[in-house]
Design a protein around this motif. Structure first.
Motif, PDB file in Angstrom:
ATOM      1  N   UNK A   1       0.845  -1.185   0.000  1.00  0.00           N
ATOM      2  CA  UNK A   1       0.000   0.000   0.000  1.00  0.00           C
ATOM      3  C   UNK A   1       0.886   1.242   0.000  1.00  0.00           C
ATOM      4  N   UNK A   2       0.702   2.095  -0.997  1.00  0.00           N
ATOM      5  CA  UNK A   2       1.545   3.278  -1.116  1.00  0.00           C
ATOM      6  C   UNK A   2       1.001   4.456  -0.316  1.00  0.00           C
ATOM      7  N   UNK A   3      -0.246   4.398   0.114  1.00  0.00           N
ATOM      8  CA  UNK A   3      -0.867   5.524   0.798  1.00  0.00           C
ATOM      9  C   UNK A   3      -0.713   5.383   2.312  1.00  0.00           C
ATOM     10  N   UNK A   4      -0.214   6.435   2.930  1.00  0.00           N
ATOM     11  CA  UNK A   4      -0.147   6.502   4.394  1.00  0.00           C
ATOM     12  C   UNK A   4      -1.388   7.251   4.851  1.00  0.00           C
ATOM     13  N   UNK A   5      -2.330   6.521   5.422  1.00  0.00           N
ATOM     14  CA  UNK A   5      -3.648   7.081   5.725  1.00  0.00           C
ATOM     15  C   UNK A   5      -3.658   7.751   7.095  1.00  0.00           C
ATOM     16  N   UNK A   6      -3.622   9.084   7.096  1.00  0.00           N
ATOM     17  CA  UNK A   6      -3.763   9.867   8.317  1.00  0.00           C
ATOM     18  C   UNK A   6      -5.128  10.562   8.351  1.00  0.00           C
ATOM     19  N   UNK A   7      -6.090  10.000   7.621  1.00  0.00           N
ATOM     20  CA  UNK A   7      -7.393  10.659   7.488  1.00  0.00           C
ATOM     21  C   UNK A   7      -8.513   9.980   8.257  1.00  0.00           C
ATOM     22  N   UNK A   8      -8.347   8.725   8.614  1.00  0.00           N
ATOM     23  CA  UNK A   8      -9.455   7.966   9.207  1.00  0.00           C
ATOM     24  C   UNK A   8      -9.255   7.812  10.713  1.00  0.00           C
ATOM     25  N   UNK A   9     -10.234   8.257  11.502  1.00  0.00           N
ATOM     26  CA  UNK A   9     -10.129   8.191  12.957  1.00  0.00           C
ATOM     27  C   UNK A   9     -10.518   6.797  13.454  1.00  0.00           C
ATOM     28  N   UNK A  10      -9.518   5.946  13.598  1.00  0.00           N
ATOM     29  CA  UNK A  10      -9.756   4.601  14.124  1.00  0.00           C
ATOM     30  C   UNK A  10      -8.799   4.336  15.280  1.00  0.00           C
TER      31      UNK A  10
ATOM     32  N   UNK B   1       5.287   8.745   7.814  1.00  0.00           N
ATOM     33  CA  UNK B   1       4.252   9.636   7.300  1.00  0.00           C
ATOM     34  C   UNK B   1       4.275  10.994   7.971  1.00  0.00           C
ATOM     35  N   UNK B   2       4.445  11.005   9.282  1.00  0.00           N
ATOM     36  CA  UNK B   2       4.496  12.272  10.010  1.00  0.00           C
ATOM     37  C   UNK B   2       5.732  13.074   9.620  1.00  0.00           C
ATOM     38  N   UNK B   3       6.848  12.395   9.413  1.00  0.00           N
ATOM     39  CA  UNK B   3       8.058  13.103   8.983  1.00  0.00           C
ATOM     40  C   UNK B   3       7.869  13.727   7.606  1.00  0.00           C
ATOM     41  N   UNK B   4       7.287  12.977   6.696  1.00  0.00           N
ATOM     42  CA  UNK B   4       7.048  13.517   5.355  1.00  0.00           C
ATOM     43  C   UNK B   4       6.096  14.694   5.413  1.00  0.00           C
ATOM     44  N   UNK B   5       5.083  14.599   6.274  1.00  0.00           N
ATOM     45  CA  UNK B   5       4.144  15.705   6.423  1.00  0.00           C
ATOM     46  C   UNK B   5       4.838  16.935   7.014  1.00  0.00           C
ATOM     47  N   UNK B   6       5.715  16.715   7.992  1.00  0.00           N
ATOM     48  CA  UNK B   6       6.458  17.819   8.596  1.00  0.00           C
ATOM     49  C   UNK B   6       7.338  18.525   7.566  1.00  0.00           C
ATOM     50  N   UNK B   7       7.998  17.740   6.718  1.00  0.00           N
ATOM     51  CA  UNK B   7       8.834  18.338   5.667  1.00  0.00           C
ATOM     52  C   UNK B   7       7.978  19.119   4.679  1.00  0.00           C
ATOM     53  N   UNK B   8       6.803  18.602   4.382  1.00  0.00           N
ATOM     54  CA  UNK B   8       5.892  19.284   3.461  1.00  0.00           C
ATOM     55  C   UNK B   8       5.443  20.625   4.045  1.00  0.00           C
ATOM     56  N   UNK B   9       5.119  20.635   5.333  1.00  0.00           N
ATOM     57  CA  UNK B   9       4.675  21.869   5.987  1.00  0.00           C
ATOM     58  C   UNK B   9       5.762  22.939   5.997  1.00  0.00           C
TER      59      UNK B   9
END
Length: 460
Positions: A91-100, A440-448
Motif C-alpha cells: 500500500x503506497x498511501x499513508x492514511x492519516x485521514x481515518x479516525x480509528x 508519514x508524520x516526517x514527510x508531512x512535517x517536511x511538506x509543511x
C-alpha cells in the motif's frame, strides 16, 4: 552518566523528550533514514548499550522490540541484531485521514476475537443470534451497557439505555425522532461530518455557534436558541472531533444551564471519554432530562464492533427513538452485540481499551516530537488538529500530501458554516505500523516546512 563512546547515530537521552526506549527507537529510525545505519549493519549487544547509556536492560530490550515493530531490525540468533532490509509496502498511501483506534501492543486481537466468539456461541442460543431483536438490545446487552457507562455516570437503570448499531445510526435516529423537516440543529463551527450528512438527508439545517478554546460559547448558544429556536444542539465535548478540545467541567455546566433555560435538547456524542486523561463528567450528568448521551465502542475498541449505547431518560422519547431507528436499521446485529457484551462482562473490552489508550499516547508523543511547534494535540485520543502556516491552505496541503502518498482531512470537511479555520486533522490510529506512521508524520512535517507549489492535473 552516559558513556562518551556511544554509537554515532545515538543522541544523548533527555528526560523531557519522553520515554527513553522511544528516543532510542526514533534515533535508530532516523539513522536508517539518513544512511548512518545501512541494511546489514550489526547493532551493539543490548547489555553493552544499556551500560553505555546507563539505563536498565529492559529499556534497551523495549527499544529494540519497538524498532523490530517498525521493521527496522531483524534478529539473527546468536549472531546478534542487524539493520533489516527495507520492507516492501504493497500500500503506497499513508492514511492519516481515518479516525480509528490504533492496534494496541501486547494484545493478541485475533485470539481475543476467537475466544470472545467461542464464549458467545457456548453461552447463547444460536437461533437467538440469527433472528430479529426489536427491543434496543437484550437484557444482557443493556446490563453490559450500564457497566460500560458506569465510569461516566455511576450506577444506571439499564432500562434507560438503548443498544444501537453504531453512533452514526444513533445520531440519525435522534434527528429523525426529535426534529421535523426544516428544523435547525446547532453545532460548533467545526464538527463531526456524519452529523451534517444525516441532517442533509433528512432536510434539517445545521447552524454554527461560535466556539472558543473550550468549545461552544454558552452566551452564543443562548443567543442562537432565542433567535433560531433549534430542535437540537449537537456537542462532542471530550477530545472533540476534529479540534481535540476537551470542555472544562465549568463549561459543561454552563451549557447544561442554557439547555434547561431554553428548553432545548442536546445530543452529546462522546466517543472518546474513556480514552481521555481524567475528563470531566458528561454534560448529561448536569442536565439528565435535556441530554441524550451516545457512547460508541467503535472509536475506543475497534471499528468493526458497530455497537453504541444511547442513554435516554424519558421512556416516551425512547420509544420514538426506537421507531425511528427501525425505519432504516432494524437492530444492532445480535452476534456483534453479544460479542460486545461478552467482552465488557469478562474484562476483555477493558483490556483492549487500556491497550488502545496506551498506544494512542505513545503515538501522540511521536507526533509532538516530529511536528514540534505545530503540534496542538491533547496528548490522548485518536487525532491532532493542526493549524497551518499562512502560506498553506488546508485544501492545498491535502492535495500536496495526497501527491506524496499521504491522506489527511482538510478543515472544510468539518465546517458547519460558510467559514472554516485553516487546519487539517491528522488521525494517528489508522496506520497499523508505528514505523510507517513515523515516516508519514516526517514527510508531512517536511511538506509543511516548504512553500506550496502550483498544482496541475497530470496528463497520461
Amino acid at each position: 552518566m552516559q558513556d562518551d563512546s556511544l554509537p554515532s547515530w545515538l543522541p544523548r537521552l533527555a528526560v523531557q523528550r519522553g520515554p527513553r526506549f522511544l528516543q532510542i527507537a526514533d534515533a535508530l529510525q532516523a539513522a536508517v533514514a539518513d544512511g548512518s545505519l545501512k541494511p546489514g549493519d550489526r547493532l551493539p549487544p543490548q547489555r553493552l548499550l544499556a551500560a553505555q547509556l546507563d539505563v536498565d536492560l529492559t529499556t534497551i530490550t523495549r527499544a529494540y522490540d519497538e524498532a523490530r515493530r517498525r521493521h527496522l531490525l531483524e534478529g539473527r540468533g546468536a549472531r546478534g541484531t542487524y539493520v533489516a532490509a527495507p520492507k516492501v509496502e504493497w500500500s503506497s498511501v499513508l492514511d492519516l485521514s481515518m479516525n480509528t483506534p490504533p492496534p494496541p501492543e501486547g494484545v493478541d486481537f485475533d485470539d481475543m476475537l476467537k475466544q470472545g466468539l467461542s464464549q458467545v456461541l457456548m453461552r447463547a442460543d444460536a437461533q437467538l443470534l440469527m433472528t430479529y431483536h426489536l427491543g434496543g438490545g437484550s437484557d444482557s446487552d443493556r446490563k453490559a451497557a450500564a457497566q460500560w457507562l458506569e465510569p461516566m455516570f455511576g450506577s444506571l437503570d439499564d432500562r434507560q439505555i438503548v443498544v444501537c448499531p453504531g453512533a452514526q445510526a444513533a445520531i440519525a435516529a435522534l434527528i429523525l425522532a426529535l426534529t421535523a423537516p426544516g428544523d435547525v440543529i446547532l453545532a460548533e463551527p467545526a464538527s463531526y461530518p456524519g452529523l451534517r450528512a444525516a441532517a442533509a438527508q433528512f432536510g434539517r439545517r445545521i447552524l454554527a455557534v461560535q466556539a472558543d478554546r473550550q468549545g461552544m460559547v454558552p452566551e452564543m448558544l443562548e443567543q442562537a436558541c432565542r433567535e433560531h429556536r433549534p430542535a437540537l444542539v449537537y456537542l462532542n465535548p471530550t477530545l472533540q472531533n476534529p479540534t481535540a478540545i476537551t470542555m472544562s467541567e465549568g463549561r459543561r455546566k454552563q451549557l447544561a444551564s442554557v439547555a434547561r433555560r431554553c428548553q432545548v435538547r442536546i445530543v452529546e456524542d462522546d466517543p472518546y471519554w474513556l480514552l481521555a486523561d481524567a475528563p470531566p463528567p458528561p454534560i448529561a450528568a448536569f442536565a439528565p432530562q435535556q441530554v441524550y448521551y451516545i457512547s460508541t465502542l467503535s472509536k475506543c475498541l475497534t471499528p468493526g464492533l458497530r455497537v453504541a449505547f444511547v442513554l435516554m431518560r424519558d421512556p416516551h422519547e425512547r420509544q420514538r427513538f426506537l421507531v425511528a431507528l427501525r425505519s432504516f436499521t432494524l437492530m444492532a446485529t445480535p452476534v456483534t452485540a453479544a460479542l460486545a457484551t461478552q467482552w465488557i462482562l469478562d474484562g476483555s473490552a477493558g483490556q483492549l481499551m487500556d491497550g488502545v489508550r496506551k498506544e494512542a499516547r505513545l503515538r501522540h508523543r511521536m507526533a509532538r516530537d516530529i511536528l514540534a511547534g505545530r503540534y496542538s494535540g491533547a496528548g490522548d485520543g485518536l487525532h491532532v488538529w493542526l493549524e497551518l502556516p499562512g502560506y498553506w491552505t488546508s485544501a492545498q496541503l491535502a492535495r500536496a500530501a495526497d501527491s506524496e502518498g499521504i491522506a489527511v482531512t482538510p478543515a472544510q470537511a468539518f465546517a458547519t458554516g460558510s467559514e472554516s479555520v485553516n487546519a487539517i486533522r491528522i488521525s494517528l490510529g489508522s496506520i497499523k505500523d508505528r514505523g510507517r506512521l513515523h515516516a508519514g508524520l516526517q514527510r508531512l512535517s517536511h511538506l509543511l516546512a516548504r512553500l506550496p507549489e502550483s498544482f496541475s492535473a497530470a496528463v497520461v
